[in-house]
Design a protein around this motif. Structure first.
Motif, short mmCIF file in Angstrom:
data_model
loop_
_atom_site.label_atom_id
_atom_site.label_comp_id
_atom_site.label_asym_id
_atom_site.label_seq_id
_atom_site.Cartn_x
_atom_site.Cartn_y
_atom_site.Cartn_z
N GLY A 38 0.90 -1.29 -0.12
CA GLY A 38 -0.08 -0.02 -0.05
C GLY A 38 0.80 1.30 0.05
O GLY A 38 0.53 2.19 -0.57
N LEU A 39 2.03 1.14 0.62
CA LEU A 39 2.81 2.27 0.74
C LEU A 39 3.47 2.61 -0.51
O LEU A 39 3.94 3.73 -0.92
N LEU A 40 3.75 1.71 -1.09
CA LEU A 40 4.86 1.68 -2.43
C LEU A 40 3.74 1.66 -3.86
O LEU A 40 4.64 1.59 -4.91
N HIS A 41 2.81 1.32 -3.66
CA HIS A 41 2.04 0.82 -4.94
C HIS A 41 1.99 1.76 -6.08
O HIS A 41 1.93 1.83 -7.35
N ASP A 42 2.31 3.36 -5.57
CA ASP A 42 2.19 4.28 -6.83
C ASP A 42 3.28 5.09 -6.84
O ASP A 42 3.48 6.39 -7.30
#
Length: 289
Positions: free
Chosen positions: A148-152
């Motif tokens: 969730g932290l690095l998905h974007d």
């Protein structure tokens, strides 16, 4: 020059920019590899981090933000490890490494980066809540936090280095009320999810994290469903629809097979969305750390 030619040139510039990006800091990769290997002790991880004063400072600044809700000030890496655990510390260190690689001196771009990180922190919390509610195993619950932290990170890359054309992509998506990833393909020839996965592979991120980054917008070709990807996908949709409720269902569509697997009631989704809104307030402080 035709639009097709412009898009081709833009794609070439993007490819070159990815090659030219600095490598992930050595300290960050040593921490990730040591923790992923499963044999490193807390003392060994502490030694790796404290040997790098800049990373140490950023780790302590991040873990002391309200997002983590520490009951007291954490003054050492050892304390951070004892309270957060090695996997959560890995997540913090990786996020610091990404920001280092995408460093900018532009105040306007820095503001956009912070906004992107606020959404990412909120997505991490939402993904973890979903994983817990679905009864996923502890390692999977921890995996979706970093997912969730690095998905974007692909979006962070585009906002930082190709701000004007990518802002136009976002604007076109809203005007056409069309899924963002489809407009990205039309204009860029790829998506921020695919770019993010390429960056993650270049930086030697764990394979499960690469998959969460690549497929967080949904993967219609997948024959099997990955629960961690499903959690990150729904978390991303909840956060984006909370921020941009107008036409959000069209711009950020929910993958049907993920929705079927998640099988959450409207009440459960509302509960997660409300908690996510609170998380976003804390995330504003964490993202500025």
């Amino acid at each position: 020059m035709s639009a097709r030619s412009e898009n081709f040139l833009l794609r070439r510039y993007i490819e070159k920019a990815m090659v030219d990006l600095p490598a992930m800091p050595t300290t960050v990769m040593r921490v990730v590899r040591a923790i992923e290997g499963g044999e490193a002790s807390a003392a060994q991880i502490e030694k790796i981090i404290t040997a790098d004063a800049a990373i140490t400072s950023k780790v302590l600044k991040t873990v002391n933000s309200p997002y983590f809700g520490m009951p007291r000030t954490i003054s050492s890496v050892n304390q951070a490890i004892q309270i957060l655990g090695l996997n959560q510390l890995r997540n913090v260190t990786l996020s610091i490494g990404v920001l280092n690689a995408l460093n900018t001196t532009s105040p306007r771009i820095q503001a956009l980066q912070q906004q992107c990180w606020e959404q990412s922190f909120a997505s991490a919390s939402a993904a973890h809540r979903i994983a817990v509610k679905k009864g996923l195993a502890k390692p999977q619950q921890e995996a979706v936090l970093i997912g969730g932290l690095l998905h974007d990170i692909g979006q962070l890359f585009l906002l930082t280095l190709f701000n004007i054309p990518y802002t136009e992509v976002q604007t076109r998506s809203k005007k056409q009320i069309a899924p963002l990833h489809e407009v990205e393909r039309q204009v860029l020839g790829t998506t921020h999810a695919n770019l993010g996965a390429s960056l993650a592979e270049r930086w030697s991120f764990p394979a499960d994290l690469v998959e969460m980054i690549r497929d967080h917008d949904g993967d219609p070709t997948a024959e099997t469903l990955n629960p961690t990807v499903a959690c990150v996908h729904l978390a991303d949709r909840i956060v984006n629809r909370t921020i941009e409720p107008e036409s959000a269902e069209e711009i950020y569509p929910l993958d049907p097979k993920f929705a079927e697997w998640l099988n959450l009631s409207d009440a459960e989704l509302t509960e997660i969305a409300e908690a996510t809104m609170k998380d976003m307030e804390q995330a504003k402080v964490a993202a500025s750390a």
